[in-house]
Enzyme design. Structure first.
Site, PDB file in Angstrom:
ATOM      1  N   ASN A   9       0.868  -1.173   0.000  1.00 57.50           N
ATOM      2  CA  ASN A   9       0.000   0.000   0.000  1.00 57.50           C
ATOM      3  C   ASN A   9       0.911   1.231   0.000  1.00 57.50           C
ATOM      4  O   ASN A   9       1.508   1.556   1.022  1.00 57.50           O
ATOM      5  CB  ASN A   9      -0.886  -0.037   1.262  1.00 57.50           C
ATOM      6  CG  ASN A   9      -1.699   1.226   1.429  1.00 57.50           C
ATOM      7  OD1 ASN A   9      -1.798   2.048   0.526  1.00 57.50           O
ATOM      8  ND2 ASN A   9      -2.286   1.390   2.613  1.00 57.50           N
ATOM      9  N   LYS A  11       0.147   4.269  -0.252  1.00 66.99           N
ATOM     10  CA  LYS A  11      -0.487   5.448   0.377  1.00 66.99           C
ATOM     11  C   LYS A  11      -0.263   6.698  -0.482  1.00 66.99           C
ATOM     12  O   LYS A  11      -0.218   6.598  -1.702  1.00 66.99           O
ATOM     13  CB  LYS A  11       0.045   5.632   1.805  1.00 66.99           C
ATOM     14  CG  LYS A  11      -0.051   4.357   2.633  1.00 66.99           C
ATOM     15  CD  LYS A  11       0.100   4.606   4.100  1.00 66.99           C
ATOM     16  CE  LYS A  11       0.129   3.293   4.844  1.00 66.99           C
ATOM     17  NZ  LYS A  11       0.069   3.417   6.271  1.00 66.99           N
TER      18      LYS A  11
HETATM   19  C1  PEP Z   1      -0.712  -0.102   6.246  1.00 70.32           C
HETATM   20  O1  PEP Z   1      -0.857   1.092   6.088  1.00 70.32           O
HETATM   21  O2  PEP Z   1      -1.580  -0.878   5.840  1.00 70.32           O
HETATM   22  C2  PEP Z   1       0.491  -0.562   6.949  1.00 70.32           C
HETATM   23  C3  PEP Z   1       0.500  -1.784   7.384  1.00 70.32           C
HETATM   24  O3  PEP Z   1       1.502   0.339   7.089  1.00 70.32           O
HETATM   25  P1  PEP Z   1       2.950   0.036   7.747  1.00 70.32           P
HETATM   26  O4  PEP Z   1       3.469  -1.218   7.122  1.00 70.32           O
HETATM   27  O5  PEP Z   1       3.772   1.240   7.401  1.00 70.32           O
HETATM   28  O6  PEP Z   1       2.720  -0.107   9.217  1.00 70.32           O
END
Ligand code: PEP
Length: 254
Positions: A9, A11
């Site tokens: 992801n 983002k």
């Molecule tokens: C996420 O946003 O789904 C996530 C798991 O982020 P991170 O791996 O940065 O904790």
């Protein structure tokens, strides 16, 4: 045998050019991966260009959200058909950042899940508790409510096309990860909730990912757990070598 899925992801990170570069690096590094589904979710803006990069490879395309209406006066939104047209196969829904900052509810998640499935795409349904909820003893109530909300009105056949990402909110982007045991215990609970609704065949078939600061150094331990069938990766998905190290850990756990 459940399918292991490692999904990145991205983002709100990367320009279109940077997204293309990262997608190319992931495609190259994922060439030998046979048993793990590798998925990347760039921004909407980069989706079309990244689609060109992953076309014909073993890397699948996702988006990070979608609206539940088909079209019309919904400023800022994108429909399922629009992303399907680009070759998107998975849609991440109900991410805790959507719930926390953008008013996502179990009801809107449910509508989006239904639209996604109706279009023949696969939702990755994110659920998870805050630290206050875990410490306050409402972990199971919170997760059961999120699961029953997301699956309301879905048939068994629909449910078989879904993926769940269990993501403790306190572990997302914090560098703090659930211990292997904490994650396993909670994911077993999530699977038992699916079993209560749909029975054993469905609950044993559904991929349940773990998400929350999964990195190359903790991935193997988490992915070896019985009820952890992959990962939804944020920070570590922004670097091809870190992401592929997690994919490799999944491949070795299958
Ligand atoms: C996420 O946003 O789904 C996530 C798991 O982020 P991170 O791996 O940065 O904790």
């Amino acid at each position: 045998m459940r399918k292991y899925i490692i999904a990145g992801n991205w983002k709100m990170n990367k320009t279109v050019a940077q997204s293309v570069e990262l997608a190319k690096a992931v495609v190259e590094a994922a060439k030998g991966i046979k048993n793990t589904e590798v998925v990347i979710a760039p921004t909407f803006l980069a989706t079309a260009k990244v689609a060109d990069v992953v076309k014909g490879t073993n890397v699948k395309l996702a988006v990070q959200d979608v609206h539940f209406e088909d079209q019309g006066a919904f400023t800022g939104k994108v429909s399922v058909d629009m992303v399907k047209d680009l070759g998107v196969e998975y849609i991440i829904l109900g991410h805790s950042e959507q719930r926390q900052y953008f008013g996502e509810t179990d009801v809107s998640v449910n509508k989006k899940v239904k639209k996604t499935l109706a279009a023949g795409l696969k939702p990755i349904i994110c659920i998870g508790e805050t630290l206050a909820e875990r410490q306050g003893g409402t972990l199971e109530t919170v997760l059961r409510t999120q699961v029953t909300g997301a699956y309301a009105g879905l048939s068994e056949a629909d449910a078989l096309n879904t993926v769940i990402a269990y993501e403790p909110v306190w572990a997302i982007g914090t560098g703090v990860t659930a211990s292997d045991e904490q994650a396993q215990d909670t994911q077993a609970f999530v699977r038992s909730t699916v079993k209560e609704i749909y029975g054993e065949k469905v609950s044993e078939s559904i991929t349940i990912q773990y998400g929350g600061s999964m990195k190359p150094d903790n991935a193997a331990g988490l992915l070896k757990q019985k009820d952890i069938d992959g990962g939804l990766i944020g920070g570590a998905a922004l670097k091809a070598d870190l992401f592929i190290a997690i994919v490799t850990a999944a491949e070795q756990s299958v």
